[in-house]
Design a protein around this motif. Structure first.
Motif, PDB file in Angstrom:
ATOM      1  N   ARG A  94       0.853  -1.191   0.000  1.00 48.46           N
ATOM      2  CA  ARG A  94       0.000   0.000   0.000  1.00 48.46           C
ATOM      3  C   ARG A  94       0.885   1.236   0.000  1.00 48.46           C
ATOM      4  NH1 ARG A  94      -4.427  -0.714   4.555  1.00 48.46           N
ATOM      5  NH2 ARG A  94      -2.553  -1.039   5.748  1.00 48.46           N
ATOM      6  N   ALA A  95       1.136   1.738  -1.179  1.00 54.50           N
ATOM      7  CA  ALA A  95       1.962   2.933  -1.346  1.00 54.50           C
ATOM      8  C   ALA A  95       1.417   3.698  -2.558  1.00 54.50           C
ATOM      9  CB  ALA A  95       3.419   2.558  -1.553  1.00 54.50           C
ATOM     10  N   PRO A  96       1.524   5.021  -2.540  1.00 53.99           N
ATOM     11  CA  PRO A  96       0.936   5.855  -3.605  1.00 53.99           C
ATOM     12  C   PRO A  96       1.824   5.993  -4.846  1.00 53.99           C
ATOM     13  CG  PRO A  96       1.931   7.242  -1.950  1.00 53.99           C
ATOM     14  CD  PRO A  96       2.110   5.823  -1.473  1.00 53.99           C
ATOM     15  N   CYS A  97       2.411   4.864  -5.313  1.00 51.92           N
ATOM     16  CA  CYS A  97       3.372   4.936  -6.407  1.00 51.92           C
ATOM     17  C   CYS A  97       3.580   3.551  -7.013  1.00 51.92           C
ATOM     18  CB  CYS A  97       4.690   5.468  -5.885  1.00 51.92           C
ATOM     19  SG  CYS A  97       5.316   4.463  -4.520  1.00 51.92           S
ATOM     20  N   GLN A  98       4.278   3.533  -8.162  1.00 54.80           N
ATOM     21  CA  GLN A  98       4.613   2.262  -8.796  1.00 54.80           C
ATOM     22  C   GLN A  98       5.940   1.690  -8.296  1.00 54.80           C
ATOM     23  OE1 GLN A  98       3.955   5.012 -10.904  1.00 54.80           O
ATOM     24  NE2 GLN A  98       2.088   4.437 -11.948  1.00 54.80           N
ATOM     25  N   MET A  99       6.794   2.557  -7.748  1.00 50.39           N
ATOM     26  CA  MET A  99       8.109   2.113  -7.266  1.00 50.39           C
ATOM     27  C   MET A  99       8.404   2.721  -5.911  1.00 50.39           C
ATOM     28  SD  MET A  99      10.596   2.536 -10.586  1.00 50.39           S
ATOM     29  CE  MET A  99      11.939   1.548  -9.950  1.00 50.39           C
ATOM     30  N   ILE A 100       9.223   1.998  -5.150  1.00 51.27           N
ATOM     31  CA  ILE A 100       9.787   2.529  -3.910  1.00 51.27           C
ATOM     32  C   ILE A 100      11.299   2.466  -4.087  1.00 51.27           C
ATOM     33  CG2 ILE A 100      10.046   2.230  -1.425  1.00 51.27           C
ATOM     34  CD1 ILE A 100       7.212   0.940  -1.486  1.00 51.27           C
ATOM     35  N   LEU A 101      11.944   3.609  -3.987  1.00 49.46           N
ATOM     36  CA  LEU A 101      13.395   3.707  -4.154  1.00 49.46           C
ATOM     37  C   LEU A 101      14.040   3.817  -2.783  1.00 49.46           C
ATOM     38  CD1 LEU A 101      13.524   6.278  -7.081  1.00 49.46           C
ATOM     39  CD2 LEU A 101      13.443   3.777  -7.213  1.00 49.46           C
ATOM     40  N   SER A 102      15.055   3.006  -2.530  1.00 50.88           N
ATOM     41  CA  SER A 102      15.751   3.081  -1.248  1.00 50.88           C
ATOM     42  C   SER A 102      16.792   4.197  -1.307  1.00 50.88           C
ATOM     43  CB  SER A 102      16.428   1.743  -0.932  1.00 50.88           C
ATOM     44  OG  SER A 102      17.420   1.456  -1.881  1.00 50.88           O
ATOM     45  N   ALA A 103      16.952   4.892  -0.214  1.00 50.26           N
ATOM     46  CA  ALA A 103      17.935   5.975  -0.169  1.00 50.26           C
ATOM     47  C   ALA A 103      19.350   5.452  -0.389  1.00 50.26           C
ATOM     48  CB  ALA A 103      17.838   6.716   1.163  1.00 50.26           C
ATOM     49  N   THR A 104      19.587   4.175  -0.102  1.00 47.32           N
ATOM     50  CA  THR A 104      20.920   3.609  -0.316  1.00 47.32           C
ATOM     51  C   THR A 104      21.319   3.621  -1.787  1.00 47.32           C
ATOM     52  OG1 THR A 104      19.931   1.407  -0.338  1.00 47.32           O
ATOM     53  CG2 THR A 104      20.919   2.132   1.727  1.00 47.32           C
ATOM     54  N   MET A 105      20.367   3.733  -2.684  1.00 49.63           N
ATOM     55  CA  MET A 105      20.665   3.832  -4.123  1.00 49.63           C
ATOM     56  C   MET A 105      21.448   5.096  -4.448  1.00 49.63           C
ATOM     57  SD  MET A 105      16.936   2.808  -5.643  1.00 49.63           S
ATOM     58  CE  MET A 105      17.319   3.582  -7.200  1.00 49.63           C
ATOM     59  N   PHE A 106      21.357   6.070  -3.581  1.00 54.23           N
ATOM     60  CA  PHE A 106      21.948   7.382  -3.843  1.00 54.23           C
ATOM     61  C   PHE A 106      23.160   7.643  -2.955  1.00 54.23           C
ATOM     62  CE2 PHE A 106      17.307   7.460  -4.492  1.00 54.23           C
ATOM     63  CZ  PHE A 106      17.316   7.483  -5.875  1.00 54.23           C
ATOM     64  N   ASP A 107      23.774   6.560  -2.468  1.00 47.50           N
ATOM     65  CA  ASP A 107      24.956   6.678  -1.627  1.00 47.50           C
ATOM     66  C   ASP A 107      26.052   7.448  -2.360  1.00 47.50           C
ATOM     67  OD1 ASP A 107      26.374   6.168   0.748  1.00 47.50           O
ATOM     68  OD2 ASP A 107      27.435   4.512  -0.210  1.00 47.50           O
ATOM     69  N   GLY A 108      26.658   8.401  -1.687  1.00 43.42           N
ATOM     70  CA  GLY A 108      27.719   9.220  -2.279  1.00 43.42           C
ATOM     71  C   GLY A 108      27.203  10.457  -2.983  1.00 43.42           C
ATOM     72  N   LEU A 109      25.891  10.595  -3.090  1.00 40.59           N
ATOM     73  CA  LEU A 109      25.284  11.768  -3.728  1.00 40.59           C
ATOM     74  C   LEU A 109      24.680  12.672  -2.659  1.00 40.59           C
ATOM     75  CD1 LEU A 109      23.407  10.001  -6.665  1.00 40.59           C
ATOM     76  CD2 LEU A 109      25.763  10.813  -6.583  1.00 40.59           C
ATOM     77  N   ILE A 110      24.328  13.859  -3.064  1.00 37.87           N
ATOM     78  CA  ILE A 110      23.640  14.800  -2.172  1.00 37.87           C
ATOM     79  C   ILE A 110      22.226  14.957  -2.710  1.00 37.87           C
ATOM     80  CG2 ILE A 110      23.604  17.160  -1.282  1.00 37.87           C
ATOM     81  CD1 ILE A 110      26.708  17.152  -2.011  1.00 37.87           C
ATOM     82  N   TYR A 111      21.232  14.711  -1.871  1.00 33.67           N
ATOM     83  CA  TYR A 111      19.857  14.925  -2.311  1.00 33.67           C
ATOM     84  C   TYR A 111      19.098  15.723  -1.267  1.00 33.67           C
ATOM     85  CZ  TYR A 111      18.795  10.755   0.502  1.00 33.67           C
ATOM     86  OH  TYR A 111      18.687   9.841   1.513  1.00 33.67           O
ATOM     87  N   GLU A 112      18.170  16.498  -1.750  1.00 34.86           N
ATOM     88  CA  GLU A 112      17.386  17.384  -0.904  1.00 34.86           C
ATOM     89  C   GLU A 112      15.916  17.223  -1.273  1.00 34.86           C
ATOM     90  OE1 GLU A 112      17.414  22.127  -0.137  1.00 34.86           O
ATOM     91  OE2 GLU A 112      17.136  21.478  -2.216  1.00 34.86           O
TER      92      GLU A 112
END
Length: 160
Positions: A94-112
Motif C-alpha cells: 500500500r503505497a501511492p506509487c509504482q516504485m519505492i526507491l531506497s535511499a541507499t541507491m543514492f549513496d555518495g550523492l547529495i539529495y534534498e
C-alpha cells in the motif's frame, strides 16, 4: 559537479517523484528501505524490460519479513542517474506509487527533499558519476543493496 531536479507529486505528503524518463512512473523515496520495490503489476515490469531472477525472495521492512519476486532491469533511469543491471523486488504494497526507491541507491550523492517547491534535488559531486552500480547483499535475515559510482563503460557492458 552535476545537478538535476525531479518534480514531486503535489497532492500527497511523502516524497513521490515523477520519473518522466522511465515510462512515466511515480517513485517514493524511502530513507528506511533496504531495497527498491516494484509496487505495480508484474506484467508491466516485464513490459518495460524487467527480467525475472528469482521467486519468493525474502526481505525485511514494512513492519516485518515478507517476500517478493526478484527482477533485473537492464537500464533504469532516475532523472539523470543511470543504474545498469538494476535489481528490484516486485511486491504489491500500500503505497501511492509504482516504485519505492531506497535511499541507499543514492549513496555518495547529495539529495534534498524540497517540500516547499515540491522538488527532489540531486547533486552528483565531482568524485562520483551519474552511473550507479547496485549489488545485492544479504545482511543477516535482510536483503539490502550497496551502491557505488560507476563508469560509462558499465552501461555498455550491461547491454552486451
Amino acid at each position: 559537479m552535476k545537478q538535476f531536479t525531479l518534480k514531486l507529486k503535489k497532492d500527497i505528503q511523502p516524497p513521490v517523484a515523477y520519473l518522466e524518463n522511465f515510462f512515466e512512473t511515480y517513485a517514493l523515496l524511502d530513507t528506511g528501505a533496504f531495497i527498491p520495490i516494484w509496487n505495480d503489476e508484474e506484467y508491466r515490469l516485464k513490459k518495460i524490460g524487467g527480467i525475472p531472477q528469482g521467486k519468493n525472495v525474502p526481505f525485511g521492512g514494512f513492519g516485518g519479513m515478507t517476500s517478493g519476486e526478484l527482477y533485473r532491469i537492464p537500464i533504469f533511469k532516475c532523472g539523470e542517474l543511470i543504474f545498469p543491471d538494476f535489481p528490484i523486488l516486485a511486491k504489491k504494497l500500500r503505497a501511492p506509487c509504482q516504485m519505492i526507491l531506497s535511499a541507499t541507491m543514492f549513496d555518495g550523492l547529495i539529495y534534498e527533499i524540497d517540500t516547499k517547491n515540491k522538488n527532489l534535488n540531486f547533486t552528483v559531486p565531482d568524485d562520483e558519476t551519474v552511473v550507479r552500480n547496485i549489488r545485492l547483499q544479504k545482511d543477516g535475515k535482510y536483503l539490502k543493496i550497496l551502491c557505488e559510482s560507476g563508469k560509462l563503460g558499465d552501461i555498455k557492458e550491461s547491454l552486451s
